[in-house]
Every structure is written in structure tokens, then in C-alpha cells.
Write a protein that holds these residues in place. Structure first.
Motif, PDB file in Angstrom:
ATOM      1  N   ASP A 196       0.730  -1.084   0.116  1.00  0.00           N
ATOM      2  CA  ASP A 196      -0.103  -0.021   0.060  1.00  0.00           C
ATOM      3  C   ASP A 196       0.956   1.214  -0.088  1.00  0.00           C
ATOM      4  N   ARG A 197       1.910   1.194  -0.947  1.00  0.00           N
ATOM      5  CA  ARG A 197       2.649   2.470  -0.698  1.00  0.00           C
ATOM      6  C   ARG A 197       2.196   3.544  -1.354  1.00  0.00           C
ATOM      7  N   SER A 198       1.135   3.397  -2.198  1.00  0.00           N
ATOM      8  CA  SER A 198       0.578   4.522  -2.948  1.00  0.00           C
ATOM      9  C   SER A 198      -0.376   5.555  -1.770  1.00  0.00           C
ATOM     10  N   ASP A 199      -0.695   4.845  -0.837  1.00  0.00           N
ATOM     11  CA  ASP A 199      -1.578   5.512   0.407  1.00  0.00           C
ATOM     12  C   ASP A 199      -0.445   6.098   1.394  1.00  0.00           C
ATOM     13  N   SER A 200      -0.338   7.309   1.443  1.00  0.00           N
ATOM     14  CA  SER A 200       0.726   7.941   2.501  1.00  0.00           C
ATOM     15  C   SER A 200      -0.028   7.608   3.998  1.00  0.00           C
ATOM     16  N   GLU A 201      -1.198   7.839   4.114  1.00  0.00           N
ATOM     17  CA  GLU A 201      -1.986   7.719   5.297  1.00  0.00           C
ATOM     18  C   GLU A 201      -1.551   6.367   5.940  1.00  0.00           C
ATOM     19  N   ILE A 202      -1.852   5.377   5.447  1.00  0.00           N
ATOM     20  CA  ILE A 202      -1.880   4.052   5.936  1.00  0.00           C
ATOM     21  C   ILE A 202      -0.568   3.754   6.305  1.00  0.00           C
ATOM     22  N   ILE A 203       0.175   4.185   5.322  1.00  0.00           N
ATOM     23  CA  ILE A 203       2.044   3.916   5.498  1.00  0.00           C
ATOM     24  C   ILE A 203       2.456   4.653   6.662  1.00  0.00           C
ATOM     25  N   GLY A 204       1.672   5.791   7.075  1.00  0.00           N
ATOM     26  CA  GLY A 204       2.243   6.656   8.116  1.00  0.00           C
ATOM     27  C   GLY A 204       1.682   5.695   9.453  1.00  0.00           C
ATOM     28  N   TYR A 205       0.549   5.194   9.395  1.00  0.00           N
ATOM     29  CA  TYR A 205      -0.041   4.465  10.496  1.00  0.00           C
ATOM     30  C   TYR A 205       1.020   3.211  10.746  1.00  0.00           C
ATOM     31  N   ALA A 206       1.114   2.682   9.951  1.00  0.00           N
ATOM     32  CA  ALA A 206       1.808   1.526   9.877  1.00  0.00           C
ATOM     33  C   ALA A 206       3.269   1.443  10.602  1.00  0.00           C
ATOM     34  N   LEU A 207       3.859   2.813  10.013  1.00  0.00           N
ATOM     35  CA  LEU A 207       5.161   3.006  10.486  1.00  0.00           C
ATOM     36  C   LEU A 207       5.450   3.328  12.043  1.00  0.00           C
ATOM     37  N   ASP A 208       4.097   4.427  12.396  1.00  0.00           N
ATOM     38  CA  ASP A 208       3.973   4.611  13.837  1.00  0.00           C
ATOM     39  C   ASP A 208       3.799   3.237  14.752  1.00  0.00           C
ATOM     40  N   THR A 209       3.035   2.463  14.143  1.00  0.00           N
ATOM     41  CA  THR A 209       2.689   1.101  15.061  1.00  0.00           C
ATOM     42  C   THR A 209       3.893   0.099  15.284  1.00  0.00           C
ATOM     43  N   LEU A 210       4.726   0.167  14.186  1.00  0.00           N
ATOM     44  CA  LEU A 210       6.012  -0.383  14.306  1.00  0.00           C
ATOM     45  C   LEU A 210       6.877   0.136  15.115  1.00  0.00           C
ATOM     46  N   TYR A 211       6.991   1.743  15.225  1.00  0.00           N
ATOM     47  CA  TYR A 211       7.912   2.219  16.321  1.00  0.00           C
ATOM     48  C   TYR A 211       7.336   2.047  17.554  1.00  0.00           C
ATOM     49  N   ASN A 212       6.032   2.131  17.702  1.00  0.00           N
ATOM     50  CA  ASN A 212       5.572   1.881  19.143  1.00  0.00           C
ATOM     51  C   ASN A 212       6.053   0.512  19.550  1.00  0.00           C
ATOM     52  N   ILE A 213       6.114  -0.415  18.791  1.00  0.00           N
ATOM     53  CA  ILE A 213       6.299  -1.817  19.151  1.00  0.00           C
ATOM     54  C   ILE A 213       7.825  -2.011  19.522  1.00  0.00           C
ATOM     55  N   ILE A 214       8.439  -1.519  18.846  1.00  0.00           N
ATOM     56  CA  ILE A 214      10.132  -1.768  18.706  1.00  0.00           C
ATOM     57  C   ILE A 214      10.664  -0.849  19.757  1.00  0.00           C
ATOM     58  N   SER A 215      10.208   0.527  19.976  1.00  0.00           N
ATOM     59  CA  SER A 215      11.008   1.538  20.777  1.00  0.00           C
ATOM     60  C   SER A 215      10.768   1.131  22.158  1.00  0.00           C
ATOM     61  N   ASN A 216      11.773   1.329  23.017  1.00  0.00           N
ATOM     62  CA  ASN A 216      11.922   1.028  24.370  1.00  0.00           C
ATOM     63  C   ASN A 216      11.729   2.627  25.129  1.00  0.00           C
TER      64      ASN A 216
END
Length: 980
Positions: free
Chosen positions: A76-96
Motif C-alpha cells: 500500500d505504498r500509494s496511500d501515505s496515510e496507511i503507511i504513516g499509521y503502519a510506521l507509527d505502529t512499528l515504532y511503538n512496538i520496537i521502541s523502548n
């Protein structure tokens, strides 16, 4: 999915998160929607819901949704909104580094600490496939804020958790570092600032990435940001830029050289512009200045290569950075920690640089009257009320000022001598401050002053001797005592001395000073041994069994006594080397002495002091060793051990060997000087010979030129003679028989005689030139043979005489050539006169001869032209014949070469055939021998059969067999002839 659920079960037993069935089912439904929904809006809503749950339920969302979130990033690279949500979710999971605003009670805080390793676990899962990192780097090219900013934060979190692994992936990714460097050019400050944090994590501990970042114009961008933010008055962005600069330059010689060559040191000067009002510094400004000073120290660190450090020191002086630092050093109102760090920075900027050290010596404090900065700093060092860190910094500054600075060492020692003390009675000097600190009641002041004074004597034998002249007035009415004696008096008091602090520290400082003073200075050793109490005191200290705190003092006493052996000139009869060794053997014992000497290098603080020049100790009591003194101990420990174990006979042998070596060296130096003189003489003679050769070549060229001119004149003369003879035949009828065109026969004979004389002179000149060439060859032969003869000076003296004779003969040759040139010029003038007379005669002969003689010159010219054309044709024919002959010669040479090659081939084949023939002959001979043996055996067997009465063939059969054998031999001979 099964693997992720297994991880969930494992971590579920470890953590204390509240995992209700409702939360688990909700996350499961959202993950199913992300995986199965065909509409983009549904997937977007599901990812947004997972983002909201990811902070509180990291483990659940990470285990169930990570693979689907990565799939969303890919599809879904064409939709910047869902990409932003996915990146934020991965950051919340990985970041300490999550904020704890949503934590409700202390139990949840404890549970958060228990699962801090979740970030490392999920990071390993994410970077297991390198394509995931490459995909993440590609999102940084998107300008959309909602895509770029989460991408920056996610990469930063990954680097924090698994830095080395991610660095290798980014390093091999195409344009990976360049994409990250583009973040610094982003106009949005949030992305730029987070990009700085990302680059800090990226460059940490990886020299290759540091170099790439530096060559991506990082220095220029970072310095621009610092300038835009207000230099030292800037905020936390300046701090981040400085941290990144320190990270890029520390322990990276390539980047340091690039930073210096890019003229970036000059741009650091505005950082240290401090005004008159230095009150009320903010904490951020103090932090920024700390990092700025640290950046300067990185460039001039003593651990860098000496060439790189010296070039940076030179640049800092030329651009005025050192002057700016000295201004901060002498300013008022500067915070104590900034002042301490500035002193350390100035120390390393001037260390080992003579120009910078001279400038620092000229800096004065803004006081009335002005005092040198060194004196002001030493006042702080010997003042026990000053902070310990500041006193250590001042000591380091003083050490760096004297490092490889013999001029500065002489100036410091001169302030202790009587001639200079009497001049400046009103001003306190550096020497007076050092003496005051050396004998004060503060043990730390004693140690610092002793080490500072030892640095004034480091590797400087002259100042060691000068310091022996220093006299101290102990009390009124008593005679003055030398500085050396006063140090030994305090040392001998031992535990009786009254000091604030460690008493061992005072004694250690004095022993460091005495060891540095006496090493490699026999005069100081003699002064020390002249006192009758010093050697007994040292032997008593070494032989006693003291506590662990006093073991270092025993080791230093052993070192001092060993220096008295090593640097002793044996001028005192009672304390010669054999006697001191005998005293050690009787009073202490050799093995015990060596063991006590080893206490120094075995001390726990010894290795720490030897790591770097700057004295850094956690407490004043641990300040016992100096960096330069550890070098001296390493140098002397082995030498003293060998000197103590040596016997008197070995010493005598060594002295004899030294004497023979000195004699040998003196002889070698004499021969070297003689060879050097001879080489200079030979080189001079070579120059003279070369100049004479040039002159000879020039004279030969001039002679050949004159000979060619003479030959031309002769040819012209012969031509004129022929023409005059013809004209004389034509004009005999006119009564001009006695003259040839107005020229008398006597003149012609005279000219012939002159030409013959010139020929003779030419032959004489050729003979002279041959003689000169022979003389020059003799000079060359004599010059080449001069190095192999036993007495080369005779040949060298004979050569200048020959050269003088050669010069005289050359002068005579020049004079002859000049006279010859005069004769040639005279002949040329006569030639012109003859030509003029010939023209006048031809013009006169025209009216007298009439019509009958008009055709004579024309016929003569036509005849000459015909002859010339015939000769030219002959020459052309000859050239053609020569060309043909040369072509035929080349063809014959080719044929000859081919014939030679065939002959060589045939010769090789012939050699091979001959070798085969020889081998076949050997084989035939062997067969003949075998056949003869067989024949004898057969004959013997037949005889036995006859004796036994058995029937045997007749002799004819045997003869026929022999005939057959002969036939075989004939066949073999025929084959052999055929082969030949």
C-alpha cells in the motif's frame, strides 16, 4: 503466525501485562481485517486502531501484527496515510523509549521494565530480512511529513536496539547513507532534529560510515546549523550537532584531516567569543561550550598521529582560536567547570608546539600589575582551597607548556636562580611558587609542585646542572641550603613530617623529582652522594619491611639508588659503582633489591597513569604517578637490574669494549673526514676536467669550422686559377702574356705558399688536439685509480699540475686559432679582390676581342652545364644502383637468416638422430652379449647331452645356426647404415 503465537506464549508467562480476552480478541480481529480486507479504507481503519493499541499492548500487537504491517508497507505504498499509521505502529512496538503517561500504577511501571528487551526481540525479527530495511530507507525519499517523520523515528529505534547489525545493512544498501544525510536539508525542524539523532546512532563506532557521512558534506551542514542556531547560545539542536561532530571526528584520522583541510577549524573561532558579562550562564550554554571544547581536544589529542596534531595546532594558532581560548582562560565570571575544561583544552593545543608555547608564555592576566598567565595558574595549583579538578588541569597545562620546550624549561629554572630572584623582588615568580608548593604543609601541593619541577628538568641535562645552583634560606641566622639537600632532608624525615593529606604522597613526589633530576646527570649524582646520610637512608628504607602503603616509597628509593649506580662517574672514592653494589649486596641483597624495584610497575595506579598524559584521578590520595615518570621507570628498570647483577670483571670488560669502540669510532671518523676531503677534491677535479672537455670540444668545433672555410677558399682559389688560366690564353694576343688578369705570377706563388703554410699549421693543430685528448684520457685513468691506491694524495697533487699545463696549452691553441682566423679573413679579402679583378678583366676583354670572342663565355657556360647535367645523371644512376644493391643486400640477408634458421633446425634434428643411433648401438651391443652367452650355454648343454649319450644335431646345424646369427647381424648393420 504459529511462530509469533509461540513467542506470545513465552512472553506471556514473563510479563505482567493485563491481557483480557477482550483485548486479545480485538487485536486478533483487527489483524484479520488488515490481512483479508479488500477495501483500502477498511485496512487503513484497522491499522489506525492497531496503532492506538500498540503503546499499551506492545507484545500482543507485535506478535500478531508485525508481519501484516510489513506487508502493508510493501503493498500500500500509494496511500501515505496507511503507511504513516503502519510506521507509527512499528515504532511503538520496537521502541523502548515510550513515555509513561498511560501507565496507571506502579505495578504497570514494573511490568514495563520487565519487558524492555521486547524492543531488541522485535528488532531482530524486523531486520532478519534486509529488504525490510531497504524498504524503510526508500520511505525517507517521500516528502510527506506523515511518512518521513515516522520512518526517521523507526530507523533511530532500530539503531538503538541493534546498532551494529543495522549499520552493516545500511552500509551495503545503495545510497543508504546519502538518503539519511538528506534529512539535514529538510526545511521542517522536527525532521531535521530527529535526523541528527538518527545520524548520531548511525555513526557510533563505525569508521566506514563516519567517513561516508563526512564526505557527504556533513561538516558544512552541521556548522551551518550551529551558526544559524546561535553558536554556544543555541539550544539542544546545537548540542546534537556537536555530539554528531565529536562522533565523526573522534579516533578517525581521515575525518580529522578532512576537517582541517576543509578550513573548518577557522569556523570554530566564533564559538568561543565570550563577552565581559559572564554572569548567569544557562545550563544549555555550559553544555554547548563543554562539547565545543571537547571537539577542539579531539583534533589535538595526544593520542592522534603527531603530524595530524601539529597541523591542527598550527591552524588553531593562525586562525586565532588559541588566542580566543586564552581570553576565556583569563576572563572573570566563567563557571568553574568551563574554566577547568578550557585549561585542559589550551594544554593540548600548546603541547609540543613551539609557536603555541611561546604565545602562551606571553599571555598576561588582566591584573594590576599584569602577571603572566603561567604564574596565575600556578597560584591556583598550589592553593589547597581550589577544587581538585582545577588543580589537576593546571598541572596538566604546565606539563604541556614544558613538553619538548627547552626554552620554557630554561625560563622556569631561571626564576629559581639567584641572579633573577634579586631583580624581581616585588613580583612573585613561577619558581618561587613551585618552591612554596614543594615545601608547604599540603601533601597534594607537594606532589604537584615536585612533578611540575620534574617536567622542567625532563630530558634537559643543562637545566639539571643549573638547578644545583639553587640555594634556599631555611631560617634566620642559618646558612642557605641547596634545593637538592632540602629535598633529601624532607624525605629523610619520613613519618615525622606534618602534612595535611597523605604523607606517602609527599615522599613519592620528592622521589619522582629526585629520580628525574639524577637520571643521566652524573654531576647531580655526585652532589647527591656527597652527602654522607643519603645512601644509608636509602639502604635503610629499602631493607625495612614496611606496610603496603610504604611499598611504593621503597620501590622509588630502590630506583633512586639504582640511578646512582647507573649515572655514577666514580669521582667519589667511597661511593664508586663497585662499592655501592657491594653495599647493596650486604645490606639489602640483590634479589631483595630487584623485588623492591618491581613494586613500582606492579602498583595498581602505575598502568593507569601510563595510558594518557592527562592526570585524571578520582581522589587526591590516588594522585601518585605521572605519565612521563612511568616512561622513565620503563626505561631504567631493566638497565638498573642489569647493572646490579653485573660483576666487576664484566664492568671492566664493558669499559674496555667501550674504549675500543670509542677508539674505533675516532679512527672511523678520521677516515671519513679524509674520504670526504678526497671526495671533494675529486669532485672539484671532475668539474675542472668537464670544463676542459667543454673547452676542448668548443675549440675542436672552431678548428673544424676554420678547416672547412680554408677548404672553401682553396676550392674558390683553384676555380679562379683555372678561370684566370683560360683568360690568359684568350688574352695572349693582346700583349698580356706576363700577367693573368692583372695578377702577377709572383702573387700566385705567394698565395700558394701561404696556403701550404696554413695546411702545415692545420696539421700542427691536429697534433696538439691529439695530445690534449691523450692527456685528458690519462687524467681519467688516474682519477679512477686514485681511490684504489694506498697514497691517493700524491695522484691528487699531480692532477692540478697536469691541468695547469693543459690550460697553458689550450691558451696557446686559442691564440693559434685566432691567428688562423686572421689569416682566413685576409684570404677572404684577397679573394674578393681577385673576383673584382676578374670581373674588370672580363669587361675589358669584350671590346678588345670583338665578335669572335662573344661566344666564348657562352660556349664555356654551355659546356659547363652539359658537364654538370652529365654528372647529375651519373649521380642519379649511381644512386639507383646503390638503392638496388641495398635492396638485393636486404633480400640476401633475409635469405641468409632463413638459411641459418633451417641450418639450426637441421643441426638440432641431427643431434637427436645421433643420440638415437648411440642408444640403438648400446641396445645392439647388449643383445650381442646376451646371444653370445646363450650360444655358450647351448654348446655346453649339447656337450653334456653327448656325454650322456643323447642324440645331438650335427655341427653343420650349429654352423647353420651360426650363419643365421650372422645374417641377423648383417641385417642389423644394414638397418644401422640406413638410419645414418
Amino acid at each position: 503466525v504459529n511462530f509469533l503465537r509461540l513467542d506470545f506464549n513465552i512472553y506471556g508467562g514473563m510479563s505482567g501485562f493485563p491481557r483480557t480476552t477482550l483485548a486479545f480478541e480485538s487485536i486478533q480481529k483487527l489483524v484479520d481485517r488488515v490481512a483479508s480486507s479488500t477495501l483500502l479504507d477498511d485496512r487503513r481503519d484497522a491499522v489506525r486502531a492497531l496503532k492506538s493499541l500498540s503503546k499499551k499492548y506492545r507484545l500482543e500487537v507485535g506478535n500478531q501484527a508485525m508481519s501484516h504491517l510489513i506487508n502493508v508497507l510493501q503493498t500500500d505504498r500509494s496511500d501515505s496515510e496507511i503507511i504513516g499509521y503502519a510506521l507509527d505502529t512499528l515504532y511503538n512496538i520496537i521502541s523502548n523509549d515510550q513515555e509513561e503517561e498511560e501507565q496507571d500504577d506502579s505495578e504497570e511501571e514494573n511490568s514495563q521494565k520487565q519487558v524492555d528487551d521486547l524492543g531488541n526481540h522485535f528488532t531482530e525479527i524486523y531486520i532478519k530480512e534486509q529488504e525490510n530495511v531497504t524498504l524503510l530507507l526508500s520511505f525517507l525519499e517521500e516528502f510527506d511529513f506523515h511518512v518521513r517523520w515516522p520512518g526517521v523515528k523507526l530507523i533511530t529505534a532500530l539503531l538503538k536496539n541493534q546498532g551494529p547489525q543495522l549499520q552493516q545493512i545500511i552500509l551495503i544498501s545503495p545510497m543508504g547513507v546519502s538518503r539519511l544525510m538528506d534529512l539535514l536539508a529538510d526545511s521542517r525542524e522536527v525532521i531535521r532534529n530527529d535526523g541528527l539523532l538518527l545520524l548520531q546512532q548511525l555513526a557510533r563506532g563505525n569508521a566506514a560510515i563516519q567517513k561516508i557521512i563526512a564526505f557527504e558534506n556533513a561538516f558544512e551542514r552541521l556548522l551551518d546549523i550551529i551558526s544559524e542556531e546561535g553558536n554556544s547560545d543555541g539550544g539542544i539542536v546545537v548540542e546534537d550537532c556537536l555530539l554528531l561532530l565529536v562522533n565523526l571526528l573522534k579516533n578517525n584520522n581521515s575525518n580529522q584531516n578532512f576537517f582541517k583541510e576543509g578550513s573548518y577549524i577557522q569556523r570554530m573561532k566564533p564559538w568561543f567569543e565570550v563577552g565581559d558579562d559572564n554572569s548567569g550562564w544557562s545550563a544549555q550554554k555550559v553544555t554547548n561550550l563543554h562539547l565545543m571544547l571537547q571537539l577542539v581536544r579531539v583534533l589535538v589529542s595526544p593520542m592522534n598521529p603527531p603530524g595530524a596534531t601539529s597541523s591542527c595546532q598550527k591552524s588553531m594558532f593562525q586562525c586565532g582560536l588559541l588566542q580566543q581560548l586564552c581570553t576565556i582562560l583569563m576572563a572573570t565570571g566563567v563557571p568553574a567547570d568551563i574554566l577547568t575544561e578550557t585549561i585542559n583544552t589550551v594544554s593540548e593545543v600548546i603541547r609540543g608546539s613551539q609557536v603555541n608555547q611561546d604565545y602562551f608564555a606571553s599571555v598576561n592576566a588582566p591584573s594590576n600589575p599584569p602577571r603572566p598567565a603561567i604564574v596565575v595558574l600556578l597560584m591556583s595549583m598550589v592553593n589547597e582551597r581550589q577544587p581538585f579538578v582545577l588543580r589537576c588541569a593546571v598541572l596538566y597545562c604546565f606539563q604541556c607548556f614544558l613538553y619538548k620546550n627547552q626554552k620554557g624549561q630554561a625560563e622556569i629554572v631561571a626564576t629559581l636562580l639567584p641572579s633573577t630572584i634579586d631583580v624581581k623582588t616585588n613580583c612573585i615568580s613561577a619558581g618561587q611558587l613551585l618552591c612554596g608548593g614543594l615545601f608547604s604543609t599540603d601533601s597534594l601541593s607537594n606532589w604537584c609542585a615536585a612533578v611540575a619541577l620534574a617536567h622542567a628538568l625532563q630530558d634537559n641535562a643543562t637545566q639539571k646542572e643549573q638547578l644545583l645552583r639553587v640555594q634556599l634560606a631555611t631560617s634566620l641566622g642559618n646558612p642557605p641550603v641547596s634545593l637538592l639537600q632540602q629535598c633529601t632532608n624532607i624525605l629523610s624525615q619520613g613519618v615525622k613530617i606534618d602534612r595535611r593529606g597523605s604523607k606517602a604522597q609527599t615522599r613519592v613526589g620528592l622521589l619522582i623529582l629526585l629520580c628525574t633530576w639524577l637520571s643521566n646527570c652524573s654531576i647531580a649524582v655526585t652532589h647527591f652522594l656527597h652527602s654522607q646520610d643519603n645512601v644509608p637512608f636509602l639502604t635503610a628504607q629499602i631493607s625495612e619491611n614496611l606496610s603496603e602503603d610504604e611499598q611504593l616509597v621503597q620501590g622509588l628509593c630502590a630506583l633512586l639508588l639504582g640511578i646512582c649506580i647507573f649515572s655514577n662517574d666514580n669521582s667519589l672514592e667511597n661511593y664508586t659503582n663497585p662499592k655501592v653494589k657491594q653495599l647493596i649486596e650486604k645490606r639489602i641483597g640483590k634479589e631483595n633489591f630487584i623485588e623492591k624495584l618491581g613494586y613500582i610497575s606492579k602498583h595498581e595506579l602505575y598502568s593507569k597513569a601510563g595510558q594518557k598524559p592527562q592526570p585524571s584521578f578520582p581522589s587526591p590520595e590516588q594522585m601518585l604517578f605521572d605519565h612521563e615518570f612511568t616512561k622513565l621507570v620503563k626505561e631504567l628498570e631493566g638497565i638498573i637490574t642489569k647493572a646490579v647483577h653485573k660483576s666487576s670483571e664484566e664492568e671492566k670488560q664493558e669499559e674496555e669494549v667501550k674504549k675500543t669502540l670509542e677508539q674505533h669510532d675516532s679512527i672511523v671518523t678520521q677516515y671519513k673526514e679524509l674520504i670526504r676531503e678526497q671526495d671533494m677534491q675529486i669532485s672539484d677535479l671532475k668539474l675542472q676536467v668537464s670544463s676542459l672537455k667543454n673547452q676542448n670540444d668548443h675549440l675542436q668545433a672552431s678548428v673544424t669550422q676554420h678547416l672547412s672555410q680554408i677548404q672553401q677558399h682553396k676550392d674558390q682559389y683553384n676555380l679562379l686559377k683555372v678561370q684566370l688560366g683560360k683568360d690568359n690564353q684568350h688574352h695572349n694576343s693582346h700583349g698580356e702574356g706576363l700577367q693573368i688578369n692583372g695578377i702577377q705570377p709572383e702573387e700566385i706563388s705567394r698565395l700558394q705558399e701561404e696556403v701550404d703554410g696554413l695546411r702545415k699549421q692545420q696539421e700542427v693543430l691536429k697534433g696538439h688536439l691529439a695530445e690534449k685528448d691523450a692527456i685528458i684520457e690519462n687524467l681519467k685513468v688516474g682519477q679512477s685509480a686514485a681511490g684504489t691506491r694506498e697514497h691517493p694524495s700524491e695522484n691528487v697533487s699531480a692532477i692540478p699540475n697536469q691541468t695547469a699545463e693543459l690550460q697553458k696549452e689550450l691558451e696557446e691553441l686559442r691564440s693559434q686559432v685566432q691567428s688562423q682566423s686572421v689569416e682566413i679573413s685576409r684570404l677572404q679579402t684577397e679573394k674578393h679582390e681577385l673576383l673584382q679583378k676578374l670581373e674588370t678583366s672580363t669587361t675589358r676583354s669584350v671590346p678588345m676581342s670583338g665578335d669572335s670572342n662573344d661566344a666564348a663565355p657562352a660556349s664555356l657556360m654551355s659546356e659547363l652545364e652539359s658537364r654538370l647535367s652529365a654528372m647529375s645523371k651519373e649521380t642519379e644512376n649511381l644512386k639507383g644502383e646503390v638503392k638496388g644493391l641495398s635492396e638485393s643486400k636486404a633480400s640476401f640477408e633475409q635469405q641468409l637468416a632463413s638459411a641459418n634458421s633451417t641450418v639450426a633446425i637441421l643441426q638440432t634434428e641431427n643431434g637427436k638422430l645421433q643420440q638415437e643411433v648411440v642408444e640403438s648401438k648400446k641396445e645392439q651391443d647388449d643383445l650381442l652379449v646376451l646371444l653370445a652367452d646363450q650360444d655358450q650355454k647351448i654348446f655346453a648343454l649339447k656337450n653334456k647331452l653327448k656325454d650322456l649319450g643323447e642324440p645331438v644335431e650335427d655341427e653343420d646345424d650349429l654352423e647353420s645356426g651360426g650363419a643365421d646369427f650372422e645374417d641377423e647381424e648383417d641385417e642389423e648393420e644394414g638397418m644401422e647404415l640406413y638410419r645414418c
